[in-house]
Design a protein around this motif. Structure first.
Motif, PDB file in Angstrom:
ATOM      1  N   MET A   1      52.738  54.454  40.551  1.00 37.28           N
ATOM      2  CA  MET A   1      51.394  54.096  41.011  1.00 37.28           C
ATOM      3  C   MET A   1      51.487  53.042  42.106  1.00 37.28           C
ATOM      4  O   MET A   1      52.193  52.043  41.964  1.00 37.28           O
ATOM      5  N   GLN A   2      50.755  53.278  43.186  1.00 38.69           N
ATOM      6  CA  GLN A   2      50.713  52.337  44.306  1.00 38.69           C
ATOM      7  C   GLN A   2      49.340  51.684  44.389  1.00 38.69           C
ATOM      8  O   GLN A   2      48.318  52.359  44.253  1.00 38.69           O
ATOM      9  N   VAL A   3      49.333  50.377  44.614  1.00 38.53           N
ATOM     10  CA  VAL A   3      48.084  49.637  44.780  1.00 38.53           C
ATOM     11  C   VAL A   3      48.112  48.905  46.120  1.00 38.53           C
ATOM     12  O   VAL A   3      49.093  48.236  46.437  1.00 38.53           O
ATOM     13  N   GLN A   4      47.062  49.090  46.877  1.00 37.14           N
ATOM     14  CA  GLN A   4      46.971  48.398  48.161  1.00 37.14           C
ATOM     15  C   GLN A   4      45.585  47.775  48.303  1.00 37.14           C
ATOM     16  O   GLN A   4      44.574  48.422  48.057  1.00 37.14           O
ATOM     17  N   GLY A 252      44.444  58.870  29.021  1.00 38.76           N
ATOM     18  CA  GLY A 252      44.843  59.775  27.951  1.00 38.76           C
ATOM     19  C   GLY A 252      45.739  59.134  26.918  1.00 38.76           C
ATOM     20  O   GLY A 252      45.593  59.356  25.713  1.00 38.76           O
ATOM     21  N   THR A 253      46.659  58.275  27.375  1.00 40.16           N
ATOM     22  CA  THR A 253      47.655  57.675  26.476  1.00 40.16           C
ATOM     23  C   THR A 253      47.388  56.193  26.181  1.00 40.16           C
ATOM     24  O   THR A 253      48.028  55.616  25.310  1.00 40.16           O
ATOM     25  N   PHE A 254      46.464  55.589  26.942  1.00 40.74           N
ATOM     26  CA  PHE A 254      46.143  54.157  26.836  1.00 40.74           C
ATOM     27  C   PHE A 254      47.361  53.282  27.153  1.00 40.74           C
ATOM     28  O   PHE A 254      47.500  52.179  26.663  1.00 40.74           O
ATOM     29  N   ARG A 255      48.235  53.829  28.007  1.00 39.65           N
ATOM     30  CA  ARG A 255      49.432  53.104  28.442  1.00 39.65           C
ATOM     31  C   ARG A 255      49.110  52.287  29.690  1.00 39.65           C
ATOM     32  O   ARG A 255      48.427  52.765  30.589  1.00 39.65           O
ATOM     33  N   LEU A 256      49.622  51.065  29.732  1.00 41.88           N
ATOM     34  CA  LEU A 256      49.428  50.212  30.906  1.00 41.88           C
ATOM     35  C   LEU A 256      50.267  50.730  32.062  1.00 41.88           C
ATOM     36  O   LEU A 256      51.475  50.945  31.913  1.00 41.88           O
ATOM     37  N   LEU A 257      49.629  50.929  33.218  1.00 39.84           N
ATOM     38  CA  LEU A 257      50.323  51.465  34.386  1.00 39.84           C
ATOM     39  C   LEU A 257      50.550  50.417  35.470  1.00 39.84           C
ATOM     40  O   LEU A 257      51.557  50.462  36.165  1.00 39.84           O
ATOM     41  N   LYS A 258      49.608  49.488  35.622  1.00 44.83           N
ATOM     42  CA  LYS A 258      49.715  48.550  36.741  1.00 44.83           C
ATOM     43  C   LYS A 258      48.957  47.262  36.449  1.00 44.83           C
ATOM     44  O   LYS A 258      47.873  47.293  35.864  1.00 44.83           O
ATOM     45  N   VAL A 259      49.538  46.156  36.900  1.00 46.20           N
ATOM     46  CA  VAL A 259      48.857  44.867  36.848  1.00 46.20           C
ATOM     47  C   VAL A 259      48.573  44.420  38.281  1.00 46.20           C
ATOM     48  O   VAL A 259      49.492  44.364  39.103  1.00 46.20           O
ATOM     49  N   ILE A 260      47.299  44.159  38.576  1.00 46.65           N
ATOM     50  CA  ILE A 260      46.904  43.678  39.904  1.00 46.65           C
ATOM     51  C   ILE A 260      46.550  42.206  39.768  1.00 46.65           C
ATOM     52  O   ILE A 260      45.593  41.847  39.089  1.00 46.65           O
ATOM     53  N   ASP A 261      47.350  41.347  40.404  1.00 43.20           N
ATOM     54  CA  ASP A 261      47.088  39.912  40.307  1.00 43.20           C
ATOM     55  C   ASP A 261      47.391  39.224  41.635  1.00 43.20           C
ATOM     56  O   ASP A 261      47.742  39.863  42.618  1.00 43.20           O
ATOM     57  N   ARG A 262      47.260  37.936  41.624  1.00 36.10           N
ATOM     58  CA  ARG A 262      47.419  37.182  42.873  1.00 36.10           C
ATOM     59  C   ARG A 262      48.866  37.200  43.374  1.00 36.10           C
ATOM     60  O   ARG A 262      49.124  37.336  44.564  1.00 36.10           O
ATOM     61  N   SER A 286      36.382  45.013  42.870  1.00 37.04           N
ATOM     62  CA  SER A 286      36.389  43.948  41.860  1.00 37.04           C
ATOM     63  C   SER A 286      35.673  42.713  42.392  1.00 37.04           C
ATOM     64  O   SER A 286      35.691  42.440  43.594  1.00 37.04           O
ATOM     65  N   ALA A 287      35.040  41.966  41.496  1.00 36.64           N
ATOM     66  CA  ALA A 287      34.295  40.768  41.877  1.00 36.64           C
ATOM     67  C   ALA A 287      34.644  39.632  40.928  1.00 36.64           C
ATOM     68  O   ALA A 287      34.876  39.858  39.734  1.00 36.64           O
ATOM     69  N   GLY A 288      34.686  38.403  41.473  1.00 37.82           N
ATOM     70  CA  GLY A 288      35.134  37.305  40.636  1.00 37.82           C
ATOM     71  C   GLY A 288      34.439  35.978  40.873  1.00 37.82           C
ATOM     72  O   GLY A 288      33.546  35.848  41.716  1.00 37.82           O
ATOM     73  N   ASP A 289      34.916  34.982  40.120  1.00 38.24           N
ATOM     74  CA  ASP A 289      34.401  33.620  40.244  1.00 38.24           C
ATOM     75  C   ASP A 289      34.785  32.974  41.584  1.00 38.24           C
ATOM     76  O   ASP A 289      34.238  31.940  41.945  1.00 38.24           O
ATOM     77  N   ASP A 290      35.747  33.582  42.295  1.00 33.52           N
ATOM     78  CA  ASP A 290      36.180  33.039  43.593  1.00 33.52           C
ATOM     79  C   ASP A 290      35.221  33.403  44.732  1.00 33.52           C
ATOM     80  O   ASP A 290      35.538  33.174  45.905  1.00 33.52           O
ATOM     81  N   ARG A 291      34.057  33.996  44.368  1.00 33.59           N
ATOM     82  CA  ARG A 291      32.995  34.367  45.313  1.00 33.59           C
ATOM     83  C   ARG A 291      33.347  35.594  46.156  1.00 33.59           C
ATOM     84  O   ARG A 291      32.579  35.962  47.049  1.00 33.59           O
ATOM     85  N   LEU A 292      34.490  36.203  45.871  1.00 33.72           N
ATOM     86  CA  LEU A 292      34.963  37.314  46.698  1.00 33.72           C
ATOM     87  C   LEU A 292      34.816  38.655  45.987  1.00 33.72           C
ATOM     88  O   LEU A 292      34.853  38.747  44.761  1.00 33.72           O
ATOM     89  N   ILE A 293      34.680  39.711  46.800  1.00 35.34           N
ATOM     90  CA  ILE A 293      34.707  41.090  46.327  1.00 35.34           C
ATOM     91  C   ILE A 293      35.901  41.758  46.998  1.00 35.34           C
ATOM     92  O   ILE A 293      36.004  41.753  48.229  1.00 35.34           O
ATOM     93  N   SER A 294      36.828  42.272  46.196  1.00 37.36           N
ATOM     94  CA  SER A 294      38.026  42.909  46.734  1.00 37.36           C
ATOM     95  C   SER A 294      37.950  44.415  46.534  1.00 37.36           C
ATOM     96  O   SER A 294      37.373  44.897  45.564  1.00 37.36           O
ATOM     97  N   VAL A 295      38.554  45.157  47.476  1.00 33.95           N
ATOM     98  CA  VAL A 295      38.581  46.615  47.410  1.00 33.95           C
ATOM     99  C   VAL A 295      40.042  47.071  47.372  1.00 33.95           C
ATOM    100  O   VAL A 295      40.851  46.675  48.218  1.00 33.95           O
ATOM    101  N   TRP A 296      40.344  47.915  46.382  1.00 31.03           N
ATOM    102  CA  TRP A 296      41.733  48.350  46.138  1.00 31.03           C
ATOM    103  C   TRP A 296      41.836  49.866  46.269  1.00 31.03           C
ATOM    104  O   TRP A 296      41.011  50.586  45.734  1.00 31.03           O
ATOM    105  N   GLU A 297      42.892  50.298  46.949  1.00 33.86           N
ATOM    106  CA  GLU A 297      43.189  51.740  46.987  1.00 33.86           C
ATOM    107  C   GLU A 297      44.312  52.005  45.995  1.00 33.86           C
ATOM    108  O   GLU A 297      45.387  51.407  46.093  1.00 33.86           O
ATOM    109  N   ILE A 298      44.047  52.877  45.048  1.00 35.02           N
ATOM    110  CA  ILE A 298      45.009  53.148  43.985  1.00 35.02           C
ATOM    111  C   ILE A 298      45.417  54.611  44.051  1.00 35.02           C
ATOM    112  O   ILE A 298      44.589  55.519  43.933  1.00 35.02           O
TER     113      ILE A 298
END
Length: 300
Positions: A1-4, A252-262, A286-298
């Motif tokens: 899995m690729q995250v950008q 389907g499997t509830f398996r963790l595939l990716k962690v997106i963090d700082r 995604s939206a957070g307490d940092d006032r930002l909205i981020s967009v991820w391509e997965i």
């Protein structure tokens, strides 16, 4: 899995608490502690349009595709209906003096979760309250609709989940679900599973077709889980947390595939509060307490 990381939308002056999809796949709305209600376009980054200034925090937004109107839950002052095209308020109703934590619109009715434990059902066309459901003294935090089983799941701050009949609007079942407040509930797109999570940082899976029997209990995050969101194709789901991370799971499997963090992906630096998975290029917002909205391509 690729995250950008594709984009970051800035413009809010305080924590962003809520997101909802708009009329087109590229359109979405955001709101939060600054009371600003903003419309964004995924194909036109950072060109946000201010739709309204609400004089209090906004925890809940719901776009009604039939009426083409945006429902805004104002903290301590009820419901405001905004026409996103005209950029003006068309209706308001002071249905409560409590905080509004979630709004879901289904089949001409709006289900509204309040901080005083009341669940309000409003007729969208008539814009009147049809029912008050109070089954707990603690906050109703999150609502999920299952059109397959004709049920509504609501997560509460008393650690439990209540299941209501969608048509009769009556309580069917109480699930003593978590060790602490339930912040988010989400049905799988096929209606087979109910996912729940909250302050205890556990992700739980319930089998809907087997009387909501527990199927899985995963210690998914370090701190409170704020939201769960499925991908448009139903193959994946994501969780976001006060631990500043987003996690992507196999549905389907509830398996963790990716962690997106700082550290790994220049993710949020504070609590991640809300997710929205758009059909537009399968982009995760995604939206957070940092006032930002981020967009991820997965890409999976």
């Amino acid at each position: 899995m690729q995250v950008q990381k594709i984009d970051t939308f800035a413009g809010h002056r305080d924590c962003v608490y809520t997101l909802d999809a708009g009329a087109s796949p590229t359109e979405f709305f955001s709101a939060g502690a600054d009371g600003l209600v903003v419309r964004w376009q995924l194909d036109k980054p950072d060109l946000g349009t201010l739709l309204a200034r609400i004089p209090a925090s906004v925890y809940a937004l719901a776009f009604d595709p039939e009426q083409q109107q945006l429902w805004v839950g104002q903290n301590y002052d009820g419901i405001h209906i905004i026409d996103p095209v005209q950029k003006q308020e068309v209706r308001s109703a002071q249905i409560t003096s409590a905080a509004i934590f979630d709004i879901k619109i289904v089949e001409g009715f709006a289900w509204i979760a309040l901080s005083d434990g009341v669940l309000v059902v409003m007729d969208v066309a008539e814009f009147v309250v049809k029912k008050h459901l109070k089954v707990s003294d603690k906050s109703a935090r999150s609502i999920a609709i299952n059109p397959v089983s004709r049920e509504v799941a609501v997560g509460y701050s008393d650690n439990g989940i209540r299941i209501f009949d969608l048509d009769l609007r009556t309580l069917k079942k109480i699930i003593p679900a978590h060790a602490n407040s339930v912040f988010t509930v989400q049905y799988s797109p096929d209606g087979r599973y109910l996912l729940s999570a909250g302050r205890d940082a556990h992700l739980k899976v319930w089998e809907v077709t087997d009387q909501y029997s527990p199927q899985n209990d995963i210690a998914a995050h370090l701190f409170a889980i704020n939201h769960i969101c499925y991908s448009p194709d139903g193959a994946l789901f994501a969780t976001c947390s006060m631990d500043k991370s987003i996690k992507v799971w196999d549905a389907g499997t509830f398996r963790l595939l990716k962690v997106i963090d700082r550290a790994r992906h220049a993710g949020h630096g504070t609590s991640v509060n809300k997710l929205l998975w758009s059909p537009y290029h399968q982009q995760l917002i995604s939206a957070g307490d940092d006032r930002l909205i981020s967009v991820w391509e997965i890409t999976h």
